[in-house]
Design a protein around this motif. Structure first.
Motif, PDB file in Angstrom:
ATOM      1  N   VAL A 263       0.670  -1.311  -0.077  1.00 41.21           N
ATOM      2  CA  VAL A 263      -0.098  -0.034   0.154  1.00 41.21           C
ATOM      3  C   VAL A 263       0.829   1.367  -0.009  1.00 41.21           C
ATOM      4  N   GLY A 264       0.361   2.269  -0.668  1.00 39.68           N
ATOM      5  CA  GLY A 264       1.348   3.537  -0.996  1.00 39.68           C
ATOM      6  C   GLY A 264       0.390   4.694  -1.171  1.00 39.68           C
ATOM      7  N   VAL A 265       1.248   5.973  -0.989  1.00 38.06           N
ATOM      8  CA  VAL A 265       0.804   7.007  -1.478  1.00 38.06           C
ATOM      9  C   VAL A 265       1.725   7.657  -2.553  1.00 38.06           C
ATOM     10  N   PHE A 266       1.247   8.659  -3.418  1.00 35.71           N
ATOM     11  CA  PHE A 266       2.066   9.047  -4.442  1.00 35.71           C
ATOM     12  C   PHE A 266       2.875  10.526  -4.002  1.00 35.71           C
ATOM     13  N   MET A 267       4.193  10.396  -4.316  1.00 33.70           N
ATOM     14  CA  MET A 267       4.570  11.621  -4.102  1.00 33.70           C
ATOM     15  C   MET A 267       5.240  12.029  -5.533  1.00 33.70           C
ATOM     16  N   GLY A 268       4.632  12.824  -6.230  1.00 27.95           N
ATOM     17  CA  GLY A 268       5.258  12.807  -7.720  1.00 27.95           C
ATOM     18  C   GLY A 268       5.093  11.591  -8.196  1.00 27.95           C
ATOM     19  N   PRO A 269       5.840  11.308  -9.244  1.00 26.28           N
ATOM     20  CA  PRO A 269       5.571   9.997  -9.861  1.00 26.28           C
ATOM     21  C   PRO A 269       6.073   8.804  -8.874  1.00 26.28           C
ATOM     22  N   GLU A 270       6.668   9.114  -7.901  1.00 28.04           N
ATOM     23  CA  GLU A 270       7.095   7.929  -7.102  1.00 28.04           C
ATOM     24  C   GLU A 270       6.137   7.168  -6.097  1.00 28.04           C
ATOM     25  N   ARG A 271       5.896   6.079  -6.106  1.00 30.75           N
ATOM     26  CA  ARG A 271       5.204   5.676  -4.852  1.00 30.75           C
ATOM     27  C   ARG A 271       5.717   5.439  -3.554  1.00 30.75           C
ATOM     28  N   LEU A 272       5.133   5.779  -2.521  1.00 34.49           N
ATOM     29  CA  LEU A 272       5.809   5.707  -1.201  1.00 34.49           C
ATOM     30  C   LEU A 272       5.125   4.674  -0.525  1.00 34.49           C
TER      31      LEU A 272
END
Length: 730
Positions: A338-347
């Motif tokens: 599970v993650g959230v986006f920071m720009g095009p990267e998934r955190l």
């Protein structure tokens, strides 16, 4: 790295406090400056470097987009913004403005609670602005306004400060008129945009400055100061004093709702379950400890992680390894990351609570629009309704035989990522059909297959998808099963346009409680008897059971409906999809022995009766139309109008603004192929144009036979216009 790490910590901390979250989309007409705006917001929040913003087009991670300079996919990004001494988490979705990608806009609206509507100060509101605004209001998404390219007003049109204010005022009034016309009650509830109230900002995304009434109070920069800076082309000072991200993000935080405020109204608009149930309450309160309710709004391929499903989490929390149910699928899926986006990267994070936009892997059965939940029998969210339907088809073949198996896989994947595409794999001919919303849409998909998926393909010239419908009433027509032991009596007539509209807009579905559906149908003018008899809806066609007390009918109904669906997918005239057909079963005779009323008997009988009845009810072909909007210098206007009229087009409206003429017209899709090149040469390349789906209209009578024959020949069917008896020869 230290700074980035800190930001990650801040994002994680804010995620679990829904009051401090804003989920927003940026929507606009093509080229009005959305993507540049998103970049500047990110730069301001420290997510990308300041000097790259506006040139880096950070959100357009796809090479295709950077080449064409248009946004095709919706990109997600989260950022932290400080307002009044508090930190807030803003989850932003940038959406495409080009109509061929309207599907993405629709899906993005499902994930967000507020929208920043971007309008070009010089061009004003455009058709696409209306479309996206309507979509937002329908999804219960609250708008604020950003008027972009204000510097152009001053420098290109040489307007004085006073004239400029009047012009901007008119623009705001226009937007409010649209909001009021689309949804008066929300408008009255304070959803109108208002400069003095702070729900309108003005600025230039390119030069990174923006101003609003609250911002003027905060910075002491007045409207006349802005005017002077622009006249002296001193954008740098303006950007330092009034940074764009501050003005826009302040407006978002102050005026757009948090998930807690928004979900109460939004859940009612997109979910028809029982509002007093546990899950209903949990979604209303964005309760992180409730059962999981997650709506998938986007699916993308990640080379490392596989399929990533992005969506809105309305209730509960997503954690790694949890088992979930996907609507319509019996097997459970296990969430991997599970993650959230920071720009095009998934955190990647351990846990995402309700109220966020989340990205998860492991949902192998989910498609765009799926409801994902931990409840056994949760009523799914309403399916996402798209404003347009696929009207253009190309046949796709692999250039090299060895790529054939891979091509099938790739096409399935592409269709999963973009639900406005329809694929049809023809096992017999090995031909794979791809249907989309326009020439450009399919062109882009074609490029994507070759580039991202590495399969070389050849595509046929685009073909138009027609629709079959009926003009009058026919029946009862008798359909006999091959063994002559089962008979069905079918009547057919056109479905009322009012009801078609409700079905297309998703207001009437087979999933809603029966009484509620009956009520809506009767309000739309259907008799009580018919409303009670509704047993199936396929696209915009309905099947009614008007019989009384026929033995064995219940257990046979599924097979009868299978016949109905088959004909609705491929009508009798040219095997094109049907629309607006009302099919009534008025009587039936069934064999008492189940063996004699199996699929091989019932399906053909039901199918043939419907096919013959449609031909008797004056089966007609409808062709798809597109609205064409052209902006052209006055001296080139004649060339442009000729171009439309030579394509069986109709001019709906013409307005002139300065020395530019705006032509609003509609023309059949079949006549618009190659339009891009022709309009270019007809106007010496000086026309700007865009299209939008405009529904279907009946094909001129003198063309029907020719088109039917053309389609039948292409599909390898028997030549000639079919007659009712062709389907009744038993």
């Amino acid at each position: 790295m230290g700074r980035r790490k800190k930001m990650v910590e801040r994002v994680k901390a804010l995620m679990s406090n829904p009051d401090m979250i804003r989920n927003i989309g940026i929507v606009a007409h093509i080229d009005h400056g959305k993507t540049t705006l998103s970049d500047n917001l990110l730069a301001g929040a420290g997510m990308i470097s300041q000097d790259l913003a506006g040139r880096q087009l950070f959100m357009d991670s796809d090479e295709e987009e950077q080449e064409r300079g248009i946004t095709i996919d919706s990109a997600n990004v989260s950022m932290v913004h400080e307002y009044d001494g508090n930190e807030y988490l803003i989850n932003l979705i940038d959406t495409p403005g080009h109509v061929d990608f309207g599907g993405d806009v629709t899906r993005a609206m499902r994930a967000v609670d507020g929208a920043v509507v971007v309008i070009d100060a010089v061009e004003g509101t455009m058709p696409q602005t209306e479309t996206v605004l309507r979509q937002a209001l329908k999804e219960h998404v609250r708008p604020v306004l950003f008027i972009n390219k204000v510097d152009r007003l001053i420098n290109e049109l040489q307007e004085g400060g006073q004239e400029m204010q009047i012009r901007l005022g008119k623009l705001i009034d226009l937007v409010n008129k649209l909001i009021k016309g689309m949804n008066e009650e929300r408008y009255k509830a304070g959803w109108k945009v208002d400069a003095s109230g702070g729900t309108v900002a003005f600025g230039s995304a390119l030069y990174n400055w923006a101003i609003s009434v609250p911002m003027m109070q905060k910075t002491g920069v007045s409207f006349s100061d802005v005017y002077e800076y622009c006249r002296n082309e001193d954008m740098e000072t303006l950007a330092e004093k009034c940074p764009l991200h501050e003005a826009v993000n302040d407006m978002v935080i102050r005026h757009l709702p948090s998930p807690i405020e928004a979900q109460e109204g939004r859940v009612g608009a997109i979910w028809h379950g029982d509002k007093t149930s546990e899950i209903g309450k949990s979604m209303k309160d964005a309760d992180a400890n409730g059962d999981l309710a997650f709506m998938v709004t986007d699916i993308a391929m990640d080379p490392h992680a596989g399929e990533v499903a992005t969506g809105r989490l309305f209730s509960g929390s997503l954690t790694r390894g949890m088992e979930v149910s996907v609507s319509g699928i019996t097997v459970k899926n296990r969430i991997q990351q599970v993650g959230v986006f920071m720009g095009p990267e998934r955190l990647e994070v351990e846990r995402i609570p309700a109220g966020n936009i989340a990205a998860v892997t492991g949902l192998k059965d989910a498609i765009v629009g799926s409801t994902v939940t931990t409840l056994e029998d949760m009523m799914p969210f309403e399916s996402i309704q798209h404003a347009s339907e696929p009207v253009v088809t190309v046949a796709v073949e692999a250039k090299h035989m060895k790529d054939l198996p891979k091509l099938v896989e790739v096409l399935r994947q592409v269709a999963k990522e973009d639900p406005t595409l329809q694929i049809k794999l023809d096992e017999e001919t090995g031909e794979h059909l791809l249907a989309g919303m326009g020439e450009l849409h399919l062109e882009v998909i074609g490029h994507r297959i070759e580039r991202d998926k590495g399969v070389e393909i050849t595509t046929t010239p685009p073909i138009v998808v027609y629709r079959e419908s009926v003009k009058s009433h026919a029946g009862p027509v008798e359909g006999k099963s091959p063994n002559r032991h089962n008979r069905f009596y079918i009547e057919i007539e056109p479905l009322d346009p009012e009801i078609i509209k409700l079905i297309k807009e998703g207001e009437i579905t087979m999933r809603m409680p029966e009484l509620e559906r009956r009520e809506l149908l009767m309000n739309a003018g259907m008799s009580k008897e018919e409303a009670k008899g509704l047993v199936d809806i396929y696209e915009s066609n309905i099947f009614l059971d008007m019989t009384k007390g026929i033995q064995y009918l219940n257990e046979t109904m599924e097979l009868i409906l299978e016949g109905f669906t088959e004909v609705m997918k491929e009508g009798p005239l040219a095997r094109e999809p049907c629309m607006g057909v009302k099919v009534k079963l008025v009587d039936a005779k069934l064999h008492e022995d189940a063996v004699h009323r199996g699929p091989a008997q019932v399906i053909p009988a039901s199918r043939q009766a419907i096919q013959a009845a449609m031909l008797l009810a004056e089966d007609v072909l409808f062709e798809p139309y597109q609205k064409v909007f052209i902006q052209v210098p006055q001296e080139q206007m004649g060339g442009a109008t000729k171009e439309i009229q030579g394509r069986r087009g109709i001019i709906l409206n013409m307005t002139s603004e300065g020395d530019t003429t705006v032509i609003e017209s509609k023309a059949p899709v079949s006549e618009l192929f190659g339009f891009a090149g022709d309009i270019r040469s007809a106007t010496e390349g000086r026309a700007m144009w865009s299209t939008e789906f405009a529904g279907f209209d009946s094909l001129p009578t003198n063309m029907v036979a020719e088109i039917v024959n053309e389609i039948r020949e292409r599909k390898g069917l028997k030549a000639g216009v079919p007659q009712p008896e062709d389907y009744l020869s038993m």
